[in-house]
Design a protein around this motif. Structure first.
Motif, PDB file in Angstrom:
ATOM      1  N   ARG A  41       0.842  -1.198   0.000  1.00  0.00           N
ATOM      2  CA  ARG A  41       0.000   0.000   0.000  1.00  0.00           C
ATOM      3  C   ARG A  41       0.879   1.251   0.000  1.00  0.00           C
ATOM      4  NH1 ARG A  41       0.090   2.699   4.828  1.00  0.00           N
ATOM      5  NH2 ARG A  41       0.725   1.571   6.726  1.00  0.00           N
ATOM      6  N   PHE A  42       0.222   2.397  -0.223  1.00  0.00           N
ATOM      7  CA  PHE A  42       0.920   3.676  -0.147  1.00  0.00           C
ATOM      8  C   PHE A  42       0.716   4.253   1.260  1.00  0.00           C
ATOM      9  CE2 PHE A  42       1.688   8.168  -1.586  1.00  0.00           C
ATOM     10  CZ  PHE A  42       2.970   7.935  -2.095  1.00  0.00           C
ATOM     11  N   ILE A  43       1.390   5.361   1.547  1.00  0.00           N
ATOM     12  CA  ILE A  43       1.203   5.990   2.852  1.00  0.00           C
ATOM     13  C   ILE A  43      -0.229   6.528   2.957  1.00  0.00           C
ATOM     14  CG2 ILE A  43       3.642   6.568   3.149  1.00  0.00           C
ATOM     15  CD1 ILE A  43       3.047   9.361   2.153  1.00  0.00           C
ATOM     16  N   THR A  44      -0.754   6.568   4.161  1.00  0.00           N
ATOM     17  CA  THR A  44      -2.144   6.950   4.409  1.00  0.00           C
ATOM     18  C   THR A  44      -2.199   8.219   5.251  1.00  0.00           C
ATOM     19  OG1 THR A  44      -2.264   5.650   6.447  1.00  0.00           O
ATOM     20  CG2 THR A  44      -2.815   4.516   4.377  1.00  0.00           C
ATOM     21  N   PRO A  45      -3.374   8.859   5.329  1.00  0.00           N
ATOM     22  CA  PRO A  45      -3.504  10.045   6.196  1.00  0.00           C
ATOM     23  C   PRO A  45      -3.139   9.751   7.648  1.00  0.00           C
ATOM     24  CG  PRO A  45      -5.356   9.929   4.684  1.00  0.00           C
ATOM     25  CD  PRO A  45      -4.584   8.659   4.502  1.00  0.00           C
ATOM     26  N   SER A  46      -3.476   8.566   8.133  1.00  0.00           N
ATOM     27  CA  SER A  46      -3.137   8.235   9.522  1.00  0.00           C
ATOM     28  C   SER A  46      -1.628   8.101   9.713  1.00  0.00           C
ATOM     29  CB  SER A  46      -3.834   6.932   9.941  1.00  0.00           C
ATOM     30  OG  SER A  46      -3.402   5.851   9.149  1.00  0.00           O
ATOM     31  N   ASP A  47      -0.919   7.638   8.651  1.00  0.00           N
ATOM     32  CA  ASP A  47       0.547   7.582   8.724  1.00  0.00           C
ATOM     33  C   ASP A  47       1.117   8.986   8.899  1.00  0.00           C
ATOM     34  OD1 ASP A  47       0.633   4.808   8.363  1.00  0.00           O
ATOM     35  OD2 ASP A  47       0.741   4.992   6.173  1.00  0.00           O
ATOM     36  N   VAL A  48       0.540   9.954   8.173  1.00  0.00           N
ATOM     37  CA  VAL A  48       1.016  11.337   8.256  1.00  0.00           C
ATOM     38  C   VAL A  48       0.697  11.919   9.625  1.00  0.00           C
ATOM     39  CG1 VAL A  48       0.811  13.651   7.265  1.00  0.00           C
ATOM     40  CG2 VAL A  48       0.782  11.659   5.760  1.00  0.00           C
ATOM     41  N   THR A  49      -0.517  11.679  10.100  1.00  0.00           N
ATOM     42  CA  THR A  49      -0.937  12.240  11.380  1.00  0.00           C
ATOM     43  C   THR A  49      -0.109  11.685  12.535  1.00  0.00           C
ATOM     44  OG1 THR A  49      -3.200  12.482  10.548  1.00  0.00           O
ATOM     45  CG2 THR A  49      -2.898  12.570  12.934  1.00  0.00           C
ATOM     46  N   SER A  50       0.154  10.389  12.509  1.00  0.00           N
ATOM     47  CA  SER A  50       0.860   9.736  13.632  1.00  0.00           C
ATOM     48  C   SER A  50       2.382   9.732  13.471  1.00  0.00           C
ATOM     49  CB  SER A  50       0.369   8.293  13.768  1.00  0.00           C
ATOM     50  OG  SER A  50       0.696   7.535  12.601  1.00  0.00           O
ATOM     51  N   ARG A  51       2.883  10.340  12.383  1.00  0.00           N
ATOM     52  CA  ARG A  51       4.323  10.335  12.086  1.00  0.00           C
ATOM     53  C   ARG A  51       4.870   8.897  12.080  1.00  0.00           C
ATOM     54  NH1 ARG A  51       3.630  14.966  15.302  1.00  0.00           N
ATOM     55  NH2 ARG A  51       4.368  16.884  14.280  1.00  0.00           N
ATOM     56  N   ALA A  52       4.161   8.035  11.377  1.00  0.00           N
ATOM     57  CA  ALA A  52       4.527   6.616  11.352  1.00  0.00           C
ATOM     58  C   ALA A  52       5.848   6.406  10.601  1.00  0.00           C
ATOM     59  CB  ALA A  52       3.417   5.805  10.690  1.00  0.00           C
ATOM     60  N   ALA A  53       6.637   5.473  11.090  1.00  0.00           N
ATOM     61  CA  ALA A  53       7.916   5.130  10.448  1.00  0.00           C
ATOM     62  C   ALA A  53       7.668   4.038   9.414  1.00  0.00           C
ATOM     63  CB  ALA A  53       8.936   4.687  11.483  1.00  0.00           C
ATOM     64  N   VAL A  54       6.995   4.428   8.336  1.00  0.00           N
ATOM     65  CA  VAL A  54       6.694   3.493   7.254  1.00  0.00           C
ATOM     66  C   VAL A  54       7.291   4.042   5.973  1.00  0.00           C
ATOM     67  CG1 VAL A  54       4.601   2.601   8.334  1.00  0.00           C
ATOM     68  CG2 VAL A  54       4.453   4.592   6.814  1.00  0.00           C
ATOM     69  N   ALA A  55       7.585   3.149   5.033  1.00  0.00           N
ATOM     70  CA  ALA A  55       8.244   3.568   3.795  1.00  0.00           C
ATOM     71  C   ALA A  55       7.708   2.785   2.610  1.00  0.00           C
ATOM     72  CB  ALA A  55       9.757   3.375   3.900  1.00  0.00           C
ATOM     73  N   VAL A  56       7.672   3.459   1.450  1.00  0.00           N
ATOM     74  CA  VAL A  56       7.327   2.838   0.178  1.00  0.00           C
ATOM     75  C   VAL A  56       8.575   2.947  -0.704  1.00  0.00           C
ATOM     76  CG1 VAL A  56       5.812   2.885  -1.824  1.00  0.00           C
ATOM     77  CG2 VAL A  56       4.913   3.504   0.426  1.00  0.00           C
ATOM     78  N   LEU A  57       9.020   1.829  -1.228  1.00  0.00           N
ATOM     79  CA  LEU A  57      10.286   1.789  -1.960  1.00  0.00           C
ATOM     80  C   LEU A  57      10.074   1.836  -3.467  1.00  0.00           C
ATOM     81  CD1 LEU A  57      12.151  -1.076  -0.022  1.00  0.00           C
ATOM     82  CD2 LEU A  57      11.940   1.347   0.586  1.00  0.00           C
ATOM     83  N   GLY A  58      10.940   2.594  -4.151  1.00  0.00           N
ATOM     84  CA  GLY A  58      11.011   2.534  -5.599  1.00  0.00           C
ATOM     85  C   GLY A  58      11.567   1.185  -6.022  1.00  0.00           C
TER      86      GLY A  58
END
Length: 406
Positions: free
Chosen positions: A143-160
């Motif tokens: 999946r791509f980053i979500t609004p909740s990822d932005v709000t919670s400053r989640a340490a998630v990544a999407v790789l090229g």
């Protein structure tokens, strides 16, 4: 003398002087191969840029912060911190900019990363969920980053795709951990390959903008770019005007020429890149043309040497009844065959390099049919043009003077 006999005599003369003929052909084939490869690189690059423009669409605007001045030294565009998240939120309001349908603020940094024993360094882009649609990117997994990822400053990544292959060769990256800098990030998705335009879009890592600001950059107030998507290509002008007027108002700027930001259509950026690539291609073709010129001079020199060495043969043939036209045709036929041989072998070498180079330099190289056909005609023309003088010199020899020659 019939044409077939003239041709056979020319072939016999070329074969009897193999080393000299090979050196002559070599000069032409190198030039022909260089032309095919340079034209192929130019067309391949322009094709990739055109594809990138089509993928991005003609309705994307990039807002970049202006330049900064430090110690009397003025930095380049984007070096100041004039854009903020408040600007992005204001541009995302339908009331403020009705022709702007999507907004994605962007921050970017370069970071080293590690997954197990594999390491890599790549650009890290901090952004928001609309980035995927604005840039026309697609997910290959996860999946791509979500609004909740932005709000919670989640340490998630999407790789090229390139980063994924470098760090997780032969493995599924989704669900695994990659250390970006000193912070562990969970990989939640990977992107399909998008190739290169002005930058390599596959060599990127995308994280939530809030995480990038706090963890990787350490500046939670400013952003480097804001991506805007107009409702359609026909509304790019109104969207530009709305964004420009709003940012001038928000930044308290009354003189537009003093704006501390720049708004540029992405298609314009890519078109500029395409123009630069085209100019470089012309330069490379010009260099290849010089190689062809050198090859042509080589043909003329070899033919002049051939005339000198075969002067008694020419005198004997004239004494037996060969006309100046027959002598002229034979030497022109030799020059033409040398040019054609160089052209055909050069085309084969050029096509082979065009097939091989993309695997070595990650650069698309097109195989241009017009360039191939043109190269063969050019090679033949070089043989004829540079063979005229030696052939006419041989034709002008008188039998008595030729037979007297030592």
């Amino acid at each position: 003398m019939r044409f077939s006999e003239t041709l056979r005599a020319a072939v016999d003369a070329i074969i009897s002087h193999r080393s000299r003929s090979i050196l002559t052909v070599l000069g032409i084939l190198i030039g022909i191969a260089a032309v095919i490869v340079t034209v192929g690189i130019g067309e391949g690059t322009q094709s990739s840029v055109t594809s990138a423009i089509s993928a991005l669409g003609s309705n994307v605007l990039t807002v970049t912060s202006g330049s900064s001045t430090t110690g009397g030294v003025r930095g380049g565009a984007g070096s100041s911190t004039s854009l903020t998240m408040s600007d992005a939120l204001a541009l995302g309001s339908n009331a403020n900019a009705p022709q702007v349908v999507a907004v994605a603020p962007v921050v970017q940094t370069q970071a080293s990363m590690q997954a197990g024993s594999s390491t890599w360094t790549a650009p890290v882009i901090g952004t928001t969920p609309p980035y995927l649609g604005i840039r026309g990117r697609q997910l290959s997994a996860g999946r791509f980053i979500t609004p909740s990822d932005v709000t919670s400053r989640a340490a998630v990544a999407v790789l090229g795709s390139q980063v994924a292959s470098e760090l997780f060769a032969g493995q599924d990256p989704v669900g695994q951990t990659v250390d970006i800098g000193t912070t562990p990030f969970q990989v939640v998705g990977t992107l399909k390959s998008a190739g290169s335009s002005s930058t390599n879009q596959d060599d990127q890592v995308i994280v939530p903008i809030t995480t990038a600001q706090q963890v990787l950059i350490g500046n939670i107030s400013s952003i480097s770019q804001i991506l805007l998507k107009a409702s359609s290509s026909s509304t790019i002008g109104p969207a530009y005007q709305e964004a420009n007027d709003l940012l001038l108002q928000l930044h308290g700027i009354t003189v537009p020429s003093q704006a501390d930001f720049t708004i540029t259509p992405d298609s314009q950026l890519l078109a500029t890149t395409a123009a630069a690539d085209a100019a470089l291609t012309i330069l490379l073709v010009a260099i290849a043309a010089i190689s062809l010129l050198v090859g042509g001079i080589g043909v003329m020199n070899i033919m002049l040497v051939s005339v000198t060495e075969r002067i008694r043969e020419i005198g004997l043939r004239k004494a037996l009844g060969a006309t100046p036209g027959v002598i002229l045709r034979q030497f022109l036929a030799e020059a033409l065959l040398l040019g054609l041989a160089g052209g055909i072998i050069g085309v084969g070498l050029g096509v082979g390099l065009a097939i091989l180079l993309p695997h070595l330099i990650s650069q698309p190289v097109a195989i241009s049919s017009p360039a191939i056909l043109g190269s063969v005609f050019i090679a033949a023309g070089i043989g004829l043009v540079f063979g005229v003088y030696p052939a006419s010199r041989a034709a002008r020899l008188t039998p008595i003077d030729a037979l007297r020659s030592d």
